[in-house]
Design a protein around this motif. Structure first.
Motif, PDB file in Angstrom:
ATOM      1  N   ASP A 229      50.628  16.552  50.715  1.00 34.10           N
ATOM      2  CA  ASP A 229      50.547  17.397  51.917  1.00 34.10           C
ATOM      3  C   ASP A 229      49.382  17.076  52.846  1.00 34.10           C
ATOM      4  O   ASP A 229      49.348  17.554  53.981  1.00 34.10           O
TER       5      ASP A 229
ATOM      6  N   GLU B  62      47.441  19.439  61.217  1.00 34.28           N
ATOM      7  CA  GLU B  62      47.440  20.862  61.592  1.00 34.28           C
ATOM      8  C   GLU B  62      46.027  21.318  61.957  1.00 34.28           C
ATOM      9  O   GLU B  62      45.804  21.991  62.954  1.00 34.28           O
TER      10      GLU B  62
ATOM     11  N   GLU C 255      49.686  16.005  56.703  1.00 29.84           N
ATOM     12  CA  GLU C 255      50.230  17.095  57.524  1.00 29.84           C
ATOM     13  C   GLU C 255      49.172  18.194  57.731  1.00 29.84           C
ATOM     14  O   GLU C 255      49.006  18.713  58.833  1.00 29.84           O
ATOM     15  N   LEU C 256      48.445  18.536  56.662  1.00 21.38           N
ATOM     16  CA  LEU C 256      47.417  19.577  56.755  1.00 21.38           C
ATOM     17  C   LEU C 256      46.272  19.153  57.680  1.00 21.38           C
ATOM     18  O   LEU C 256      45.767  19.959  58.463  1.00 21.38           O
TER      19      LEU C 256
ATOM     20  N   LEU D 152      42.515  25.623  53.981  1.00 24.24           N
ATOM     21  CA  LEU D 152      43.829  25.052  54.285  1.00 24.24           C
ATOM     22  C   LEU D 152      44.276  24.115  53.158  1.00 24.24           C
ATOM     23  O   LEU D 152      45.402  24.208  52.659  1.00 24.24           O
ATOM     24  N   LEU D 153      43.373  23.251  52.716  1.00 21.77           N
ATOM     25  CA  LEU D 153      43.699  22.291  51.652  1.00 21.77           C
ATOM     26  C   LEU D 153      43.926  22.998  50.318  1.00 21.77           C
ATOM     27  O   LEU D 153      44.772  22.591  49.527  1.00 21.77           O
TER      28      LEU D 153
ATOM     29  N   LYS E 247      45.313  25.767  49.780  1.00 16.84           N
ATOM     30  CA  LYS E 247      46.625  26.431  49.719  1.00 16.84           C
ATOM     31  C   LYS E 247      47.731  25.481  49.274  1.00 16.84           C
ATOM     32  O   LYS E 247      48.809  25.923  48.906  1.00 16.84           O
ATOM     33  N   SER E 248      47.457  24.182  49.315  1.00 19.82           N
ATOM     34  CA  SER E 248      48.493  23.199  49.008  1.00 19.82           C
ATOM     35  C   SER E 248      48.788  23.140  47.507  1.00 19.82           C
ATOM     36  O   SER E 248      47.872  23.127  46.689  1.00 19.82           O
TER      37      SER E 248
END
Length: 196
Positions: free
Chosen positions: A173, A180, A176-177, A163-164, A166-167
């Motif tokens: 970000d 999520e 927010e990540l 997830l991280l 992809k930032s």
């Protein structure tokens, strides 16, 4: 499948660099991440054949040496409780348990597996204050120190790192990540920014 951001440098940290951090290290490596693992304890501690008699080793003792020592003490017992299997996995990944406090490597993300280890990393980083002000994100996900939870924890850590990765702007970000991630997995994480 999400392509991993191999430029993201990740460290996974538990107390003894034996179970949780090594399980996540193995899993993240298979997914193509640039990952290392560490422990923060004074010594490497493994369960013994009695609750009050752990097996204690210095950081730097190789996984091979620990494997051979436990084999010679009680091969059947340490096979049954999974320690020899764990050590066999570990020695395929790297030579020996490493202590975070003695490492000079720099990372983008540090992931700890329990709050006490998270606090030890903060303490260590505050003692190493430098003038460069390179940020590192320290994140804690509580994972029980047993084989089953370490396996589940490695999947969670991988989900988080993917997830991280992809930032395009992690510093911007990350809150927010993390929110999520917490919502998706019903897990509470701790997060702080530290500096090298």
């Amino acid at each position: 499948m999400v392509m991993s951001n191999c430029s993201l440098k990740v460290a996974v940290i538990c107390s003894s660099n034996m179970n949780r951090s090594m399980e996540a290290h193995a899993f993240l490596s298979k997914k193509g991440f640039n990952v290392k693992s560490y422990g923060t304890g004074d010594k490497v501690k493994l369960p013994g054949n009695a609750p009050d008699r752990p097996n204690v080793y210095d950081f730097g003792t190789t996984y091979d040496e620990i494997y051979n020592d436990l084999s010679s003490k009680d091969r059947q017992y340490y096979t049954q409780n999974g320690l020899l299997h764990m050590l066999d996995r570990n020695r395929r990944i790297k030579l020996k348990p490493e202590r975070f406090q003695t490492s000079n490597e720099k990372f983008d993300i540090l992931i700890t597996c329990e709050e006490r280890v998270y606090d030890q990393v903060i303490e260590c980083m505050e003692l190493k204050l430098s003038q460069n002000n390179e940020a590192v994100h320290l994140i804690n996900i509580d994972i029980q120190d047993n084989h089953e939870d370490a396996t589940v924890g490695s999947f969670l850590i991988c989900e988080l790192v993917q997830l991280l990765a992809k930032s395009g702007d992690l510093d911007n970000d990350i809150d927010e990540l993390l929110h999520e991630f917490e919502s998706k997995f019903d897990k509470t994480v701790l997060h702080t920014v530290l500096f090298y």
